[in-house]
Write a protein that holds these residues in place. Structure first.
Motif, PDB file in Angstrom:
ATOM      1  N   GLU A  53       0.675  -0.752   0.140  1.00 44.36           N
ATOM      2  CA  GLU A  53       0.192  -0.275   0.085  1.00 44.36           C
ATOM      3  C   GLU A  53       0.691   1.168   0.345  1.00 44.36           C
ATOM      4  O   GLU A  53       0.526   2.181  -1.115  1.00 44.36           O
ATOM      5  N   VAL A  54       1.793   1.851   0.956  1.00 43.45           N
ATOM      6  CA  VAL A  54       2.921   2.519   0.931  1.00 43.45           C
ATOM      7  C   VAL A  54       3.420   2.598  -0.246  1.00 43.45           C
ATOM      8  O   VAL A  54       3.393   3.685  -0.635  1.00 43.45           O
ATOM      9  N   VAL A  55       3.913   2.495  -1.457  1.00 44.77           N
ATOM     10  CA  VAL A  55       4.988   2.105  -2.550  1.00 44.77           C
ATOM     11  C   VAL A  55       3.752   2.240  -2.994  1.00 44.77           C
ATOM     12  O   VAL A  55       3.810   2.986  -4.026  1.00 44.77           O
ATOM     13  N   SER A  56       2.873   1.605  -3.109  1.00 47.48           N
ATOM     14  CA  SER A  56       1.776   2.109  -4.883  1.00 47.48           C
ATOM     15  C   SER A  56       1.119   3.802  -4.233  1.00 47.48           C
ATOM     16  O   SER A  56       1.516   4.065  -4.985  1.00 47.48           O
ATOM     17  N   LEU A  57       0.874   3.786  -2.821  1.00 49.16           N
ATOM     18  CA  LEU A  57       0.368   4.809  -3.087  1.00 49.16           C
ATOM     19  C   LEU A  57       1.970   6.393  -3.278  1.00 49.16           C
ATOM     20  O   LEU A  57       1.155   7.283  -3.475  1.00 49.16           O
ATOM     21  N   ALA A  58       2.383   6.102  -2.300  1.00 47.49           N
ATOM     22  CA  ALA A  58       4.322   7.118  -3.552  1.00 47.49           C
ATOM     23  C   ALA A  58       4.355   7.252  -4.226  1.00 47.49           C
ATOM     24  O   ALA A  58       3.985   8.062  -5.084  1.00 47.49           O
ATOM     25  N   VAL A  59       3.332   6.152  -5.158  1.00 53.09           N
ATOM     26  CA  VAL A  59       3.818   6.204  -7.002  1.00 53.09           C
ATOM     27  C   VAL A  59       2.597   7.188  -7.427  1.00 53.09           C
ATOM     28  O   VAL A  59       2.546   8.572  -8.268  1.00 53.09           O
ATOM     29  N   ALA A  60       1.473   6.468  -6.858  1.00 50.86           N
ATOM     30  CA  ALA A  60      -0.012   7.177  -7.200  1.00 50.86           C
ATOM     31  C   ALA A  60      -0.465   8.764  -6.952  1.00 50.86           C
ATOM     32  O   ALA A  60      -0.499   9.629  -7.145  1.00 50.86           O
ATOM     33  N   ILE A  61       0.990   9.059  -5.755  1.00 46.10           N
ATOM     34  CA  ILE A  61       0.670  10.521  -5.684  1.00 46.10           C
ATOM     35  C   ILE A  61       1.406  11.744  -6.398  1.00 46.10           C
ATOM     36  O   ILE A  61       1.330  12.110  -6.576  1.00 46.10           O
ATOM     37  N   GLY A  62       3.035  10.917  -6.947  1.00 44.62           N
ATOM     38  CA  GLY A  62       3.897  10.923  -7.933  1.00 44.62           C
ATOM     39  C   GLY A  62       5.198  11.562  -6.982  1.00 44.62           C
ATOM     40  O   GLY A  62       5.200  12.472  -7.333  1.00 44.62           O
ATOM     41  N   ASP A  63       4.879  10.747  -5.375  1.00 42.81           N
ATOM     42  CA  ASP A  63       6.171  11.483  -4.499  1.00 42.81           C
ATOM     43  C   ASP A  63       7.075  10.715  -4.979  1.00 42.81           C
ATOM     44  O   ASP A  63       8.574  10.878  -4.971  1.00 42.81           O
ATOM     45  N   ILE A  64       6.883   9.645  -5.698  1.00 43.30           N
ATOM     46  CA  ILE A  64       7.792   8.536  -6.553  1.00 43.30           C
ATOM     47  C   ILE A  64       7.888   8.402  -7.925  1.00 43.30           C
ATOM     48  O   ILE A  64       6.806   8.117  -8.016  1.00 43.30           O
TER      49      ILE A  64
END
Length: 202
Positions: free
Chosen positions: A66-77
């Motif tokens: 969830e954390v990795v997916s969110l980081a990508v979805a938000i655009g921070d990673i």
């Protein structure tokens, strides 16, 4: 708050609530360094050497996904960086014997490989072509092409998109071998093999 306290909070809430927690914690967005510190801490907690009950293992993998997916979805990673970390999680999961129960599909070998390949920024053909251009430019470069030693240059803010994409592909290709032999889906396995075949040409 420290990364350690942030991680404790993240792990204490339901997985479906992590997104809301992130938005409250960082209403203006976070820095990639914070996300990477969280990824690294989660990776450490997933070590097969730690004595943790199996239900906790499954939850920790769910939180990590969830954390990795969110980081990508938000655009921070960047997506390729997220793909690299998803492959790392899948590689960790492979070390467990017996396997972790109810493992999220995206951190099975096939799931992680497919997720990563879908985040390749360019095609294999484009990657090879851009790599040849990069090599040619480096070979033809004169002294002025490189930053002078011992002198600080102002940041121009310009990014060479071609070569940035090359580096992103190379990052994913560095991690694919960790899980490639365990991919059982025929199409995904063939796609992984095709990408790995071009590594020596880059």
């Amino acid at each position: 708050m420290s990364v350690e306290s942030d991680l404790r909070e993240i792990r204490s809430i339901p997985v479906h609530g992590i997104s809301d927690w992130i938005c409250r914690r960082f209403p203006d967005g976070s820095f990639p360094q914070w996300w990477l510190a969280i990824f690294e801490s989660l990776e450490t907690s997933l070590s097969s050497l730690l004595d943790v009950v199996s239900s906790r293992r499954g939850h920790d993998f769910e939180v990590s996904v969830e954390v990795v997916s969110l980081a990508v979805a938000i655009g921070d990673i960047r997506p390729p960086m997220g793909a690299y970390w998803m492959l790392r999680l899948a590689a960790i999961a492979l070390r467990y014997d017996p396997p972790v129960a109810d493992l999220p599909e995206v951190v099975t070998p096939g799931g992680a490989a497919e997720w990563a390949l879908n985040r390749m920024p360019v095609s294999r053909e484009q990657e090879i072509a851009d790599s040849k251009i990069r090599k040619a430019e480096h070979l033809a470069a004169r002294e002025g092409y490189y930053a002078p030693v011992g002198r600080v240059l102002p940041a121009s803010g310009e990014v060479d998109v071609r070569f940035s994409a090359l580096q992103d592909v190379e990052l994913i290709l560095s991690a694919l071998p960790w899980i490639s032999s365990a991919v059982t889906n025929g199409k995904v396995s063939r796609d992984v093999a095709a990408w790995l075949e071009i590594r020596d040409q880059l």
